[in-house]
Design an enzyme around this catalytic site. Structure first.
Site, PDB file in Angstrom:
ATOM      1  N   LYS A 125      -5.129  -1.049   5.648  1.00  0.00           N
ATOM      2  CA  LYS A 125      -4.498  -0.674   6.920  1.00  0.00           C
ATOM      3  C   LYS A 125      -5.377  -1.059   8.109  1.00  0.00           C
ATOM      4  O   LYS A 125      -4.878  -1.401   9.179  1.00  0.00           O
ATOM      5  CB  LYS A 125      -4.214   0.835   6.929  1.00  0.00           C
ATOM      6  CG  LYS A 125      -3.085   1.214   5.972  1.00  0.00           C
ATOM      7  CD  LYS A 125      -2.663   2.675   6.125  1.00  0.00           C
ATOM      8  CE  LYS A 125      -3.529   3.593   5.316  1.00  0.00           C
ATOM      9  NZ  LYS A 125      -3.030   3.886   3.966  1.00  0.00           N
ATOM     10  N   ASP A 141       0.842  -1.205   0.000  1.00  0.00           N
ATOM     11  CA  ASP A 141       0.000   0.000   0.000  1.00  0.00           C
ATOM     12  C   ASP A 141       0.873   1.250   0.000  1.00  0.00           C
ATOM     13  O   ASP A 141       0.602   2.205  -0.725  1.00  0.00           O
ATOM     14  CB  ASP A 141      -0.927   0.002   1.209  1.00  0.00           C
ATOM     15  CG  ASP A 141      -1.627   1.342   1.376  1.00  0.00           C
ATOM     16  OD1 ASP A 141      -2.418   1.694   0.487  1.00  0.00           O
ATOM     17  OD2 ASP A 141      -1.371   2.038   2.375  1.00  0.00           O
TER      18      ASP A 141
END
Lengths: 439, 439
Positions: free
Chosen positions: B190, B164
């Site tokens: 996340k 990410d």
């Protein structure tokens, strides 16, 4: 990284807005200098693919490609200069006939050309099949040769449109090749960077072309002509058939041999017809004589040997043996193995998967899967069957020229399978779908 | 380069087709390992921005982000664990109130947080304004602290969702940030990588938010909840107002001081109200008590000092001085210069250009234009005027906290100019536009 941030330009294109010409020039030139990284440039190109580019944007990209390098200007060579470009096809040796033919007609043909990639052939690879033929001429050599012989074809140097080369390599790696304006800018930058009086574009349409139908090819032709118009250059674009290989030979030495046959006036067919058609268009555009008179003049130059003589002089001027016109079989490299291709079914040939034919020839070694691959000039395919012709299962429809028996057999089966037949008669496709010109 | 060619996957997305989950996982993981270059990844991301991604594709990208790194699993900490995330706003110190508040309510708040970028603040920068506060806890430290104190907020480590981080940096450089599915995948990776019982999303809408209106924010909320549903995680999303700064303070130490005021029960307003609202939702989602009872419990925990006590314990547990709750002015860093901000016109405040307010604070040194920039914890803005309030030209509406008089004056004028006033009364915007939950 330079201080310039390409993201506002990317955001404009992403949102579907028009990107100012100065921003397009800036991102292209900065990319070519290494000041914009691959990531932002690839994102910009994908946004161009998906959002499109208008004529002004396409023109700006073309000008940036040209501005990134040096131009080729030969000065006055005493004849109108014609440049001819094909968008890529299979068995497309037109340039090998066209260049000496227009030279015989009093024009000059100046062409900076590329190499084979993917399923399509490349004129430079074909010429290099002639032993000794040099394709690394400098501008002074080009100028002298054009004055003396009337035609020259040389390889693209790194100085010509380097930004186009860099952008094309990125497009190839990032799935951003398929875009009419991006293709048009790439084609036309290379044409506009070489001084000429007439630019002739041969935009291929069909199963062996990048553009699969005539409508798509016409879009590309229009985009190219719009760029020529903006640059105030005279240009014409033909949409021609690539639903089957143009000639019968696919492979470098094989295509040279076929072109020589055409130049001898011994070979009729679509390769000859298209070369004559385009030479006539060149004559009409460059010196203004009528189409019928021009076509007759082009046919005569093939029939009377004057085009063949120009070819011999041309080969000799670029370092090859003029004798190749009399003994192509003895001079051109020949493959070790020849195997007949047998028709897989009986009927009228209805379709040819022409890209597959090109890829089979590439697999034999005639072309390149990747830039930098080595090409074998001797190998290839001869496929004599044409759409509309009647074939009989088990009867020969061509020959594989291969390095070994194993690859020959695989290739022969693949070629046979690339033809579809129908029980009912099938019409041959047109040779030329359309023509438009500019300037 | 690996042997895997990303171009077929790029071509699928370019053409608007669905990309198989395995191809999305492959391109993301290969990119994170350096086996797919920036160019192809950026082209793929731009195609995702312009063609969109369906729920399955978004989910596959989320899972690839998670699979690229390690997860945070604290095991049984004896309380239901709540994770809370804001999509980013101005004067958004909710987490500093929310975390000790839910801890006081018997839940645990576990949050892995980021730093300020662009016009929005970052919780980690705010916490680091407290002298000695450590944000580099390991999993064992987090677990012990949650058991003892009930809340922990720590900085994202390189091991958490590294793909990410790599993809976000490329999106930032390539103009491919604006995409609901890409944002949702980044947010939810996340959150899902940290074990929790409830995920609370605070999706901001308005002039200070990435999503400029509630409808766009609802799209992002829906995309995030769809990812939670696919992962079988309990999650709720609030759409909350960011048409003006949430609290009055913008700047790290200033926001800590404001949060402490709220925790003392001495400060009413939208920051307090939203923290209470979200804490009540957390209580309802985690332990199932009714919304009214939950809201009352949350208000009580502010009024009776229990949330404040948790805050003090939390600060101490992460290395800061508990005394900060009694003497924030003495302990928190203070800017050298303070200058009143004077209203530029008289009338009812009708709009606030909230992103500009955030950028002015960033310009003073409170935030970052680029990753890696250093933040000054002392500087910032206090803006007391709210939409709907009557202001008088020349009267104070806030204070600039700056390093020097020059930057203070520029900032003060810019803040004054970021407010529009109207002659007629203006209604205050809602605090919460909507709520939906999953699981």
């Amino acid at each position: 990284m330079s201080g310039w941030d390409p993201r506002p330009a990317i955001a404009l294109k992403r949102s579907g807005s028009r990107v100012p010409a100065e921003d397009i020039e800036r991102i292209v030139l900065a990319y070519a200098r290494g000041e914009v990284a691959d990531g932002p440039m690839a994102a910009f190109l994908m946004a161009c693919v998906l959002r499109g580019m208008d004529a002004g944007e396409t023109d700006a990209m073309t000008r940036a490609f040209i501005a990134s390098g040096a131009s080729v200007t030969l000065g006055d060579v005493g004849r109108p200069v014609v440049d001819k470009h094909s968008t890529g096809g299979v068995s497309d040796a037109v340039s090998l006939v066209f260049a000496p033919l227009v030279a015989a007609l009093g024009l000059a043909c100046v062409k900076v050309s590329g190499r084979a990639l993917g399923h399509t052939g490349g004129t430079i690879d074909k010429l290099e099949a002639i032993p000794g033929f040099r394709v690394d001429l400098d501008i002074e050599q080009m100028r002298r040769q054009v004055e003396r012989v009337g035609c020259v074809i040389t390889s693209q140097t790194p100085e010509l449109v380097p930004a186009d080369g860099a952008v094309y390599a990125l497009r190839d790696a990032t799935g951003t090749v398929e875009s009419v304006p991006l293709i048009a800018a790439s084609v036309m930058a290379k044409k506009l960077a070489v001084a000429s009086d007439v630019i002739l574009l041969d935009v291929k349409a069909g199963s062996g072309a990048f553009m699969r139908d005539a409508a798509a090819a016409a879009q590309l032709a229009d985009a190219c002509l719009a760029i020529a118009r903006a640059a105030r250059r005279r240009a014409g674009a033909a949409i021609t058939d690539m639903s089957q290989p143009l000639g019968t030979a696919i492979g470098n030495a094989l295509e040279v041999a076929e072109a020589i046959e055409v130049l001898h006036g011994r070979r009729d067919g679509r390769l000859r017809d298209l070369a004559v058609w385009l030479a006539a268009r060149a004559l009409t555009s460059a010196v203004g004589i009528g189409p019928d008179e021009a076509a007759a003049a082009a046919s005569s130059a093939l029939a009377d040997g004057s085009a063949l003589a120009r070819f011999a002089a041309w080969v000799e001027a670029q370092g090859g043996p003029a004798l190749v016109i009399d003994d192509p079989a003895g001079i051109l490299p020949r493959a070790a193995v020849r195997l007949p291709i047998l028709a897989a079914a009986s009927g009228f040939v209805s379709t040819v998967d022409t890209a597959t034919v090109g890829l089979v020839a590439q697999g034999l070694g005639a072309g390149r899967a990747h830039r930098g691959d080595t090409v074998d000039p001797s190998v290839g395919i001869v496929l004599t069957a044409k759409i509309g012709e009647l074939v009989e299962r088990g009867e020969p429809i061509g020959t594989v020229h291969a390095r070994d028996a194993g690859s020959a057999e695989i290739a022969g089966n693949a070629i046979a399978a690339s033809l579809q037949v129908a029980a009912e008669p099938v019409a041959a496709p047109p040779l030329v779908y359309g023509w438009s010109e500019e300037g």
